[in-house]
Design a protein around this motif. Structure first.
Motif, short mmCIF file in Angstrom:
data_model
loop_
_atom_site.label_atom_id
_atom_site.label_comp_id
_atom_site.label_asym_id
_atom_site.label_seq_id
_atom_site.Cartn_x
_atom_site.Cartn_y
_atom_site.Cartn_z
N GLU A 164 -34.69 -48.24 -20.76
CA GLU A 164 -34.31 -47.48 -19.57
C GLU A 164 -35.55 -46.77 -19.04
OE1 GLU A 164 -31.05 -44.88 -20.22
OE2 GLU A 164 -29.64 -46.49 -20.78
N GLU A 178 -32.05 -49.97 -15.91
CA GLU A 178 -32.11 -50.64 -17.21
C GLU A 178 -32.94 -51.90 -17.01
OE1 GLU A 178 -28.69 -51.03 -20.33
OE2 GLU A 178 -28.66 -52.80 -19.03
N ILE A 199 -28.66 -48.03 -12.91
CA ILE A 199 -27.69 -47.35 -13.78
C ILE A 199 -27.43 -45.92 -13.31
CG2 ILE A 199 -28.21 -48.76 -15.79
CD1 ILE A 199 -30.01 -46.51 -16.81
N ASN A 202 -23.87 -45.12 -13.92
CA ASN A 202 -23.65 -44.98 -15.37
C ASN A 202 -24.14 -43.61 -15.86
OD1 ASN A 202 -22.83 -47.57 -15.10
ND2 ASN A 202 -24.43 -48.49 -16.34
#
Length: 252
Positions: A164, A178, A199, A202
């Motif tokens: 990441e 990512e 992400i 996320n």
């Protein structure tokens, strides 16, 4: 040649003194020479026929070989076209950004998902340095050093792994991604393909879940479990002579 004495016998044959009056016939044996000439002609004809036959056979074999080569080449071309179609279909429909660069960090491939994520059109980035477009300035030097180190020593810490990190959009906005990088070996120089996934959502969901797990739903204050963890960390890290206080409020 006719002289005066010749005219005694040949006076009535219009011979003239000093001019040719006749010749001598010679018979040569030509049969053997004729046979040799015929044999030579037959031999030459046979050689020409053999050469003609070999030429026809060579043309037929050459045409067959060329036809086979053309057929093989067409088959390879069709396979290549099918492979390119599959590759294009994968690149065009992939949800992750797929970016391919060469050893000089120049972009060779930039799929539609990358266009959507980073805000660049494919035509804008092809042939340009990837780091200057999507890598934040604070990470560019690290990127270049890692690329050069890998090209010189084949050492790497990220190729074939999932990490990441942070990327940058066309407007300069930074966001978490990512990242997975694979190496493609070629005869002249390797290529590198990066698979990137935004992400941001996320991260936001993880932070939201973490907040929900550590805070009270009604008051948005730390819940008991989080409070006890914070208190324990404070007690574990207390230095000699330090003082702390704990305030407890109650409701009647």
């Amino acid at each position: 040649m006719v002289n005066t004495g010749c005219l005694l016998c040949h006076g009535g044959q219009d011979f003239e003194v000093g001019k040719p009056g006749g010749g001598i016939g010679i018979a040569l044996p030509m049969k053997q020479l004729r046979e040799q000439e015929a044999a030579a002609i037959v031999s030459k004809i046979a050689i020409l026929l053999i050469l003609w036959f070999l030429g026809i056979v060579s043309l037929i074999v050459g045409a067959w070989i060329i036809s086979r080569q053309v057929s093989v080449r067409q088959g390879m071309l069709q396979k290549l076209q099918r492979s390119e179609k599959r590759k294009s279909a994968i690149l065009d429909t992939a949800l992750d950004a797929i970016i391919t660069i060469d050893q000089k960090d120049l972009i060779l491939e930039f799929n539609p998902a990358a266009e959507k994520i980073f805000g660049y059109a494919r035509e804008e980035v092809i042939g340009k340095k990837m780091a200057e477009l999507i890598v934040p300035e604070s990470l560019r030097q690290q990127h270049y050093e890692g690329l050069q180190r890998h090209l010189l020593t084949s050492e790497t810490t990220i190729i074939g792994t999932r990490i990441e990190t942070t990327a940058m959009r066309s407007d300069g906005a930074k966001f978490p991604i990512e990242l997975t990088i694979t190496r493609i070996d070629q005869e002249d120089a390797p290529l590198f393909t990066a698979y990137l996934r935004d992400i941001t959502i996320n991260r936001q969901m993880a932070q939201q879940l973490l907040h929900q797990a550590s805070h009270d739903y009604l008051t948005s204050l730390l819940n008991r479990h989080s409070f006890e963890q914070s208190l324990q960390r404070l007690l574990d890290n207390m230095s000699p002579g330090s003082q702390h206080c704990l305030m407890v409020t109650t409701h009647p």
